[in-house]
Motif scaffolding. Structure first.
Motif, PDB file in Angstrom:
ATOM      1  N   THR A 154     -23.749  14.201  57.465  1.00 63.01           N
ATOM      2  CA  THR A 154     -24.045  15.590  57.844  1.00 63.01           C
ATOM      3  C   THR A 154     -25.363  16.082  57.238  1.00 63.01           C
ATOM      4  O   THR A 154     -25.870  17.129  57.629  1.00 63.01           O
ATOM      5  CB  THR A 154     -22.913  16.564  57.421  1.00 63.01           C
ATOM      6  N   GLY A 155     -25.912  15.329  56.271  1.00 62.01           N
ATOM      7  CA  GLY A 155     -27.204  15.711  55.689  1.00 62.01           C
ATOM      8  C   GLY A 155     -27.104  16.372  54.334  1.00 62.01           C
ATOM      9  O   GLY A 155     -27.975  17.142  53.927  1.00 62.01           O
ATOM     10  N   VAL A 209     -22.348  21.431  53.983  1.00 60.06           N
ATOM     11  CA  VAL A 209     -23.391  21.053  54.940  1.00 60.06           C
ATOM     12  C   VAL A 209     -22.667  20.584  56.195  1.00 60.06           C
ATOM     13  O   VAL A 209     -21.864  19.648  56.153  1.00 60.06           O
ATOM     14  CB  VAL A 209     -24.306  19.950  54.385  1.00 60.06           C
ATOM     15  N   TYR A 210     -22.943  21.279  57.302  1.00 59.85           N
ATOM     16  CA  TYR A 210     -22.152  21.114  58.513  1.00 59.85           C
ATOM     17  C   TYR A 210     -22.986  20.614  59.685  1.00 59.85           C
ATOM     18  O   TYR A 210     -24.123  21.062  59.883  1.00 59.85           O
ATOM     19  CB  TYR A 210     -21.524  22.468  58.876  1.00 59.85           C
ATOM     20  N   VAL A 211     -22.413  19.701  60.456  1.00 57.11           N
ATOM     21  CA  VAL A 211     -22.864  19.431  61.825  1.00 57.11           C
ATOM     22  C   VAL A 211     -21.596  19.226  62.661  1.00 57.11           C
ATOM     23  O   VAL A 211     -20.573  18.795  62.131  1.00 57.11           O
ATOM     24  CB  VAL A 211     -23.786  18.178  61.955  1.00 57.11           C
ATOM     25  N   PRO A 212     -21.629  19.536  63.963  1.00 56.95           N
ATOM     26  CA  PRO A 212     -20.446  19.290  64.794  1.00 56.95           C
ATOM     27  C   PRO A 212     -20.081  17.800  64.773  1.00 56.95           C
ATOM     28  O   PRO A 212     -20.948  16.940  64.614  1.00 56.95           O
ATOM     29  CB  PRO A 212     -20.898  19.722  66.193  1.00 56.95           C
ATOM     30  N   GLN A 213     -18.799  17.498  64.956  1.00 57.88           N
ATOM     31  CA  GLN A 213     -18.313  16.129  64.782  1.00 57.88           C
ATOM     32  C   GLN A 213     -18.999  15.116  65.705  1.00 57.88           C
ATOM     33  O   GLN A 213     -19.264  13.989  65.289  1.00 57.88           O
ATOM     34  CB  GLN A 213     -16.798  16.068  64.961  1.00 57.88           C
ATOM     35  N   ARG A 220     -14.581   5.687  59.672  1.00 61.43           N
ATOM     36  CA  ARG A 220     -15.149   6.202  58.413  1.00 61.43           C
ATOM     37  C   ARG A 220     -15.093   7.725  58.351  1.00 61.43           C
ATOM     38  O   ARG A 220     -14.797   8.293  57.303  1.00 61.43           O
ATOM     39  CB  ARG A 220     -16.596   5.711  58.252  1.00 61.43           C
ATOM     40  N   ILE A 221     -15.385   8.377  59.451  1.00 61.97           N
ATOM     41  CA  ILE A 221     -15.303   9.841  59.492  1.00 61.97           C
ATOM     42  C   ILE A 221     -13.858  10.284  59.251  1.00 61.97           C
ATOM     43  O   ILE A 221     -13.599  11.252  58.548  1.00 61.97           O
ATOM     44  CB  ILE A 221     -15.847  10.388  60.836  1.00 61.97           C
TER      45      ILE A 221
END
Length: 198
Positions: free
Chosen positions: A11-12, A132-136, A157-158
């Protein structure tokens, strides 16, 4: 002020951690501490060796991560035993380092970068948690690209971590990293200004 920084795989989180450090935050990185506690001479390494034997120790006395991984990753009982050695050692060293930073630099923000912060129930140790977010779907694409993985392995892994939407809903602050680096940087700046940090 001390905050926990977390997110999902790919997600960074490291990018945001670096942006906070650029502004003057002091970083305590769980992954780095995890490597430190298994260095030769460390009590945690001795405990690992006594549990798993010399097969997980290189001839130079360092931990053979590959051999250890081969033993524990298909055996949840052994993995739990390993974690019962490593997690307290990592947490103890992180808390010690955070206290030292707070004493030496009382006005600076201390950031604890912990990938499994919610999963290990550590959110109560901090003044707040930044996710820290990003859509799945984007998380999946980035992980496949970054690690050269097939979709099934990336999904697996996710799936080992708490769902990113769940983390987002529990966060005190969310940095949405699905856009440009500049957009992410602006959000970090906004957070910094809102906390009146030096």
């Amino acid at each position: 002020m001390k905050i926990g920084l977390t997110g999902g795989i790919a997600t960074g989180k490291s990018t945001v951690a670096a942006m906070l450090v650029e502004r003057g935050a002091l970083l305590v990185d769980a992954d780095q501490v995890a490597r430190e506690v298994v260095m030769p001479g460390e009590p945690a390494l001795e405990a690992v060796a006594s549990l798993f034997g010399q097969a997980v120790i290189h001839t130079d006395g360092t931990l053979d991560r590959k051999a250890l991984g081969g033993i524990v990753f298909n055996n949840s009982e052994l993995l739990a035993q390993l974690e019962s050695i490593l997690h307290p050692a990592i947490r103890g060293r992180m808390q010690l380092r955070i206290r030292q930073y707070e004493e030496q630099h009382p006005r600076q923000l201390v950031v604890a970068d912990i990938p499994l912060l919610y999963e290990t129930g550590q959110e109560g140790l901090y003044d707040g948690v930044m996710v820290v977010y990003v859509p799945q779907q984007l998380q999946l694409e980035r992980l496949m690209e970054r690690n050269g993985l097939q979709e099934q392995e990336a999904q697996r892994r996710i799936g080992l971590q708490m769902d990113i939407e769940q983390k987002r809903s529990r966060a005190d602050w969310v940095i949405d990293n699905s856009g440009s680096l500049e957009t992410t940087r602006r959000q970090v700046d906004d957070f910094w200004k809102s906390k009146d940090l030096p």
